[in-house]
Design a protein around this motif. Sequence first.
Motif, short mmCIF file in Angstrom:
data_model
loop_
_atom_site.label_atom_id
_atom_site.label_comp_id
_atom_site.label_asym_id
_atom_site.label_seq_id
_atom_site.Cartn_x
_atom_site.Cartn_y
_atom_site.Cartn_z
N GLY A 107 -72.24 -5.79 16.80
CA GLY A 107 -71.31 -6.87 16.48
C GLY A 107 -70.10 -6.41 15.70
O GLY A 107 -69.53 -7.19 14.93
N ILE A 108 -69.69 -5.14 15.90
CA ILE A 108 -68.54 -4.59 15.18
C ILE A 108 -67.40 -4.38 16.17
O ILE A 108 -67.62 -3.89 17.29
N GLU A 109 -66.22 -4.73 15.78
CA GLU A 109 -65.06 -4.56 16.64
C GLU A 109 -64.74 -3.08 16.80
O GLU A 109 -64.70 -2.32 15.83
N GLN A 110 -64.51 -2.68 18.06
CA GLN A 110 -64.17 -1.29 18.35
C GLN A 110 -62.66 -1.15 18.37
O GLN A 110 -61.96 -1.85 19.10
N ARG A 167 -59.35 -7.80 3.46
CA ARG A 167 -59.01 -6.38 3.42
C ARG A 167 -60.27 -5.51 3.32
O ARG A 167 -60.35 -4.45 3.93
N VAL A 168 -61.24 -5.96 2.58
CA VAL A 168 -62.50 -5.20 2.48
C VAL A 168 -63.21 -5.17 3.83
O VAL A 168 -63.75 -4.13 4.24
N ASP A 169 -63.20 -6.29 4.54
CA ASP A 169 -63.81 -6.30 5.87
C ASP A 169 -63.08 -5.36 6.82
O ASP A 169 -63.71 -4.68 7.65
N ASP A 170 -61.75 -5.31 6.72
CA ASP A 170 -60.99 -4.39 7.57
C ASP A 170 -61.34 -2.94 7.25
O ASP A 170 -61.50 -2.11 8.16
N LEU A 171 -61.46 -2.62 5.97
CA LEU A 171 -61.84 -1.26 5.59
C LEU A 171 -63.24 -0.91 6.11
O LEU A 171 -63.48 0.21 6.58
N GLN A 172 -64.14 -1.87 6.04
CA GLN A 172 -65.50 -1.62 6.53
C GLN A 172 -65.50 -1.39 8.04
O GLN A 172 -66.19 -0.49 8.54
N THR A 173 -64.72 -2.16 8.77
CA THR A 173 -64.64 -1.97 10.23
C THR A 173 -64.05 -0.61 10.57
O THR A 173 -64.52 0.08 11.49
N ILE A 174 -63.03 -0.20 9.84
CA ILE A 174 -62.42 1.12 10.08
C ILE A 174 -63.43 2.23 9.80
O ILE A 174 -63.54 3.20 10.56
#
Length: 272
Positions: A107-110, A167-174
Amino acid sequence: MPDQPSQSIAAPFPAPPPFYHHFTKPNLAQLRRIQKDTPSQPQPNGNGNDHTDSSTSESKPSIDVLSLPPELRYLLPPRPPTPSSTYRSFGSHISLSAPELTLADAGIEQLYPTSPPPQTSSRVEGEAPLPTANPQPHLIALARSMLTTYLSLIGTLSLNPELFGDRVDDLQTICYNMHDLINQYRPHQARETLVLLMEERVEGMREEVRRVREGRERVESVMRELGVKNEEEVGGGLVKEEGKAEDGGDQSEKQRQRSKWRAMEREMEGVS
């Protein structure tokens, strides 16, 4: 003051398993005797077929582990795991036959492409996405995105700290995407590790051969200097010099041989 209980410092590393005490020379010798006395049975070659023959099977003694003494049971290696076996990792049981988990399954965006563009892609519809041929440029791009996202997070915290979640979610996805790209190097890392181990093994064998040859050359040099190499054996003994007297000849010959052996021993000590 009342005596305070002494505080023991925990060891930085866990203690070895208690059964390592069983790996002793007497136990290993006893296990070898048991294996020698046990009749051998052909073992399958691992292809899942029960039918075996002499060309595809290996004869190994079939020993019942429970019939061995407790101190010998740990000396037998466990059987190789089957495809349906499971292993435990961080409290979870994972099957060996389970497919590799992808970012989409979690469930993580690629954030990086895994297949060629549609106009040049020959991938069949429904087929699993192809791995990235060269993850390096995508890793560099994700590292830059992580830096800019972190700077944006710092600015958000300075203006409105309550909006830090996005922003924390974006860092986690990266980070998840970077780890997934790094994992694509694992097969290459395993191959290179095996190559390095084989190269070290070959280099060690070459060094050993070189030392043996150097020792042989030094021994041959000593033998040439002492005149041993040109002597011929006749009837199991060395040819005696012409004109040598019978009385005392054997004694002088033995003394010369002893001096030669002492010289060779000194040279061999220098080699070792």
